[in-house]
Design a protein around this motif. Structure first.
Motif, short mmCIF file in Angstrom:
data_model
loop_
_atom_site.label_atom_id
_atom_site.label_comp_id
_atom_site.label_asym_id
_atom_site.label_seq_id
_atom_site.Cartn_x
_atom_site.Cartn_y
_atom_site.Cartn_z
N LEU A 1 -33.81 -2.42 11.38
CA LEU A 1 -32.76 -2.93 10.98
C LEU A 1 -32.73 -2.24 9.54
O LEU A 1 -31.39 -2.55 8.99
N GLY A 2 -33.41 -1.85 8.74
CA GLY A 2 -33.49 -1.25 7.70
C GLY A 2 -32.67 0.09 7.74
O GLY A 2 -32.42 0.74 6.66
N ALA A 3 -32.54 0.82 8.78
CA ALA A 3 -31.86 2.05 9.10
C ALA A 3 -32.51 3.28 7.97
O ALA A 3 -31.65 3.74 7.48
N PRO A 4 -33.72 3.39 7.97
CA PRO A 4 -34.03 4.56 7.07
C PRO A 4 -33.52 5.87 7.22
O PRO A 4 -33.26 6.76 6.45
N ALA A 5 -33.32 6.17 8.68
CA ALA A 5 -32.79 7.60 8.78
C ALA A 5 -31.44 7.68 8.39
O ALA A 5 -30.91 8.90 7.96
N THR A 6 -30.66 6.63 8.62
CA THR A 6 -29.38 6.75 8.02
C THR A 6 -29.02 6.77 6.55
O THR A 6 -28.24 7.58 6.14
N LEU A 7 -30.17 6.19 5.84
CA LEU A 7 -30.11 6.08 4.70
C LEU A 7 -30.66 7.34 4.08
O LEU A 7 -29.81 7.95 3.06
N ALA A 8 -31.49 8.20 4.67
CA ALA A 8 -31.92 9.50 4.33
C ALA A 8 -31.01 10.51 4.41
O ALA A 8 -30.61 11.45 3.66
N LEU A 9 -30.04 10.25 5.67
CA LEU A 9 -28.98 11.41 5.79
C LEU A 9 -28.00 11.33 4.63
O LEU A 9 -27.30 12.28 4.39
N ARG A 10 -27.63 9.99 4.31
CA ARG A 10 -26.75 9.93 3.21
C ARG A 10 -27.24 10.18 1.96
O ARG A 10 -26.31 10.91 0.93
N ALA A 11 -28.48 10.18 1.68
CA ALA A 11 -28.91 10.05 0.21
C ALA A 11 -29.45 11.72 -0.13
O ALA A 11 -29.20 12.07 -1.07
N LEU A 12 -30.06 12.39 1.12
CA LEU A 12 -30.50 13.63 0.94
C LEU A 12 -29.34 14.76 0.60
O LEU A 12 -28.24 14.42 1.75
N PRO A 13 -29.39 15.81 -0.22
CA PRO A 13 -28.30 16.65 -0.28
C PRO A 13 -28.35 17.72 0.91
O PRO A 13 -29.44 17.83 1.59
N SER A 14 -27.36 18.07 1.32
CA SER A 14 -27.21 18.94 2.29
C SER A 14 -27.42 20.31 1.93
O SER A 14 -27.25 20.97 0.75
N ALA A 15 -27.86 21.18 2.66
CA ALA A 15 -28.39 22.69 2.36
C ALA A 15 -27.27 23.39 2.11
O ALA A 15 -26.25 23.37 2.86
N PRO A 16 -26.93 24.34 1.26
CA PRO A 16 -25.78 25.23 0.98
C PRO A 16 -25.76 26.31 2.34
O PRO A 16 -26.71 26.34 2.93
N LYS A 17 -24.13 26.28 2.42
CA LYS A 17 -24.14 27.22 3.73
C LYS A 17 -24.61 28.68 3.56
O LYS A 17 -24.40 29.15 2.61
N GLY A 18 -25.47 28.76 4.55
CA GLY A 18 -26.20 30.32 4.58
C GLY A 18 -27.48 30.15 4.00
O GLY A 18 -28.30 31.00 4.34
N GLY A 19 -27.76 28.98 3.45
CA GLY A 19 -29.22 28.95 2.73
C GLY A 19 -30.02 28.40 3.78
O GLY A 19 -30.08 28.13 4.66
N LEU A 20 -31.28 28.21 2.96
CA LEU A 20 -32.42 27.59 3.86
C LEU A 20 -32.29 26.11 4.24
O LEU A 20 -31.68 25.12 3.46
N PRO A 21 -32.64 25.54 5.47
CA PRO A 21 -32.65 24.10 5.84
C PRO A 21 -33.29 23.30 5.06
O PRO A 21 -34.52 23.60 4.86
N GLY A 22 -32.77 22.27 4.42
CA GLY A 22 -33.53 21.34 3.65
C GLY A 22 -34.14 20.01 4.40
O GLY A 22 -33.97 19.91 5.90
N PRO A 23 -34.42 19.22 3.77
CA PRO A 23 -35.11 17.83 4.30
C PRO A 23 -34.07 17.32 5.59
O PRO A 23 -34.51 16.71 6.41
N ARG A 24 -32.78 17.26 4.99
CA ARG A 24 -31.71 16.74 5.52
C ARG A 24 -31.52 17.46 7.16
O ARG A 24 -31.31 16.59 8.15
N GLU A 25 -31.50 18.51 6.90
CA GLU A 25 -31.47 19.38 8.17
C GLU A 25 -32.48 19.22 9.10
O GLU A 25 -32.37 19.12 10.33
#
Length: 688
Positions: free
Chosen positions: A450-474
């Motif tokens: 019920l704490g929804a940790p994955a949802t929080l991580a997907l909202r808080a982690l920055p997206s990797a730049p287009k064409g760049g290396l995949p980050g933790p969110r990806e």
């Protein structure tokens, strides 16, 4: 610009110097710490070759292990690439194979020297294949070294033929597991509170190998002017930070277990070596801070010299710390007065607790025992979650307070289940163990999902730049929608794992085996928590996943699963065979008269504690169902108000209107072809 075809001469000088420093510090600490005892006439002695050869062999083995893990970490995690490994990654796999071969040779030598040391016989007399085989089969240390040799030899063989990122990651996992067996057979496993000592040492080894190995091959990649060295440094920076925290925290716990008191830190050889390791760790932390502030930004701008120089100095200090660790393992800890352990203390790691008596709640909340894995794990989970909430708040987004409270409360209950009297008596009484099992499998998961940790991580982690290396969110997104998660998150699979694992553990010899081993007991608790998280994520989880069953299907799965849980509970209550009899008999509990009565209580606890979470889950599921229908109704109303063509209700109304229009068009030609009506005044009367 590609990588240099050969490492520079300076790089080889640095690597050779690091190995030399590690060996020199090892020999010096063994000498200073009393690891080489003075030979006494009339008493068997293994000889000088074993006294000096064993620490050198362990240093060589540790160096090979660190290099193997570092090379595989560079290939599988740090260097960018696709599913197929690139030229640079394949090249470093050859380094990993060579390092694994060195690891295997050093571990094999350490096995023979350890055999010589244990039996106080010269090493030449221990080289018989029969003697070595008997040591491997019948002694825990022999088995652990044999496992390490087997893992290292396997990696030395298969690393040459690996061609995909997936297999490289599996090789890294195998290598990390390969460094763990000695942790469960060394000094820590024989100490009081050995559960804490063993787990903390295992975390220490994992942190050290990732930290030192990663830095080693990051230095190699930078010195060889690899194009992706900058990306590798960016990925390694947070990993090194977490490794530093793991090494420091686990080292403190292990030292606290081995030292009788704080005064022994400065009055014993062992304590002074711990201080020396702490100083080296602080110095390495300063190196890491300087890397993050100065050399990594310079590396990104194209200047490699500052990074290489500082990394070379850091590597030499790390080599000295590794030498200190090997010497420390050969240094006897200060003697503890009246250190003789009772039979129960030898298998439990702590003294037999007092009986629960007439007031069972008091000991359950007073007999606390520290567990490094769950302590560090829950602390890290709380810090990361709160950091994510702070990130959202800082940019003006909102996050439900109820989810934060649910997550933190779940972590608090986890601590209670794994470090309070539930954990202490859970190894002594089957009934308390079952209560611990139910809390971890059916109470904690409800709060955590019920704490929804994955949802929080997907909202808080920055997206990797287009064409760049995949980050933790990806990486998290890829994991949530992977084939493996799709399979295990199927409601049928999750239900079978949730209920079937209980029957598999308790109605086989697995329970007794897991209870008899420190690692096995931890694995069992983590397994109960894991299958509970999986099941309740499928039923009431908020986080995204590869499949979201309808609410009716979730309710059906919940209703269908619970009778099997009741069946399990009733079978425990009615069984006349004592489950885990060998383990309970080993403890020789003087205040347990009828073990089957305790087993009956275990079944009753499983039955009673299972109904309450099910009721709570049903209520939560009903609330989620009502809220979902309400949201859907509001969405349809908004679509109608906007005149949205994609609205299903509007489309249905349009469909009905089209049918009505079609019927009118079909009726119009029929009406035009019919004869004109005769006026009533001109009609002729019908003949009768």
């Amino acid at each position: 610009m590609g990588a240099d075809t050969k490492p520079s001469a300076r790089l080889w000088v640095v690597l050779t110097a690091a190995v030399g420093v590690a060996v020199a510090v090892t020999l010096a600490t063994v000498r200073a710490g009393g690891g080489t005892a003075v030979r006494i006439p009339g008493i068997p002695d293994a000889g000088a070759a074993t006294a000096w050869g064993l620490p050198v062999a362990r240093t060589v083995a540790d160096t090979g292990a660190v290099a193997t893990i570092g090379a595989l970490l560079l290939v599988a995690v740090l260097l960018p690439g696709g599913k197929r490994l690139g030229e640079a990654q394949l090249r470093y796999l050859l380094w990993a194979a060579g390092a694994a071969a060195l690891w295997a040779v050093g571990s094999a030598a350490a096995l023979v020297f350890t055999l010589s040391d244990l039996f106080a016989r010269p090493v030449g007399e221990m080289l018989s294949p029969d003697v070595v085989a008997d040591f491997v089969v019948n002694d825990a240390q022999g088995r652990s070294y044999a496992m390490v040799v087997a893992v290292a030899a396997l990696l030395a063989t298969v690393c040459v033929g690996i061609g995909t990122a997936r297999w490289a990651r599996w090789a890294l996992v195998v290598a990390l597991l390969g460094v763990l067996p000695p942790a469960f057979t060394g000094h820590s496993s024989a100490a009081a509170n050995h559960d804490s000592a063993v787990v903390s040492l295992a975390l220490h080894l994992i942190g050290v190998t990732i930290w030192v190995g990663g830095l080693l091959f990051l230095l190699v990649a930078a010195a060889r002017r690899e194009e992706a060295a900058v990306d590798a440094a960016r990925r390694f920076s947070p990993l090194a930070g977490w490794a530093l925290i793991a090494v420091a925290a686990s080292g403190i716990v292990n030292a606290a277990v081995r030292l009788p008191g704080f005064g022994d830190v400065f009055t014993s050889r062992y304590g002074l070596m711990v201080v020396a390791k702490a100083v080296a760790l602080i110095l390495l932390g300063a190196f890491g801070w300087w890397h993050r502030r100065r050399t990594v930004p310079a590396l990104r701008s194209g200047s490699r010299r500052a990074f290489v120089r500082l990394a070379a100095g850091e590597l030499v200090v790390m080599a000295a710390a590794v030498g200190l660790a090997v010497g420390l393992s050969r240094t006897p800890a200060p003697a503890v007065p009246d250190a003789a352990l009772s039979p129960a203390e030898e298998v439990l790691g702590f003294a037999m607790p007092p009986p629960l008596g007439d007031f069972p709640w008091t000991p359950l909340f007073t007999e606390w025992r520290f567990d490094p894995l769950f302590a560090f794990g829950t602390a890290a989970a709380a810090v990361l979650y709160l950091a994510g909430v702070r990130t959202l708040r800082a940019r003006g987004d909102t996050w439900p307070v109820g989810r934060t409270i649910s997550w933190l409360l779940g972590l608090v209950v986890t601590v209670l289940a794994t470090m309070s009297g539930l954990a202490t008596y859970g190894k002594v009484l089957f009934s308390v163990h079952m209560g611990q099992h139910m809390v971890l499998a059916m109470t904690v998961p409800i709060l955590l999902v019920l704490g929804a940790p994955a949802t929080l991580a997907l909202r808080a982690l920055p997206s990797a730049p287009k064409g760049g290396l995949p980050g933790p969110r990806e990486v998290l997104l890829k994991l949530l929608h992977s084939r493996y998660v799709r399979v295990v998150s199927h409601p049928v699979v999750a239900s079978v794992l949730f209920i079937g694992s209980a029957f598999a553990v308790y109605y086989s010899s697995l329970f007794e085996t897991l209870m008899s081993s420190h690692l096995g007991h931890v694995v069992m608790l983590v397994h109960f928590l894991g299958v509970g998280l999986l099941f309740f994520w499928v039923i009431i989880g908020i986080d995204p996943g590869p499949r979201r069953p309808p609410y009716m299907g979730k309710l059906f799965v919940l209703i269908l699963t619970m009778p099997f849980h009741s069946w399990f509970s009733i079978s425990l209550m009615s069984s006349t065979d004592l489950i885990g009899a060998g383990w309970w008999n080993t403890l020789d509990r003087p205040w347990v008269t009828y073990p089957l009565d305790d087993q009956y209580n275990a079944g009753a606890i499983a039955w009673a504690t299972g109904d309450i979470p099910v009721l709570i889950t049903t209520i939560i599921l009903a609330v989620q169902w009502v809220r979902s229908d309400t949201r859907e109704a509001r969405r349809i109303d908004r679509s109608i108000d906007r005149g949205d063509e994609n609205d299903p209700l509007a489309a249905y109304n349009a469909y009905l209107a089209s049918l009505h229009a079609r019927d009118r068009r079909q009726a119009a030609p029929a009406a035009s072809s019919a004869p004109a009506a005769t006026p009533a005044a001109n009609r002729q009367p019908e003949e009768s």
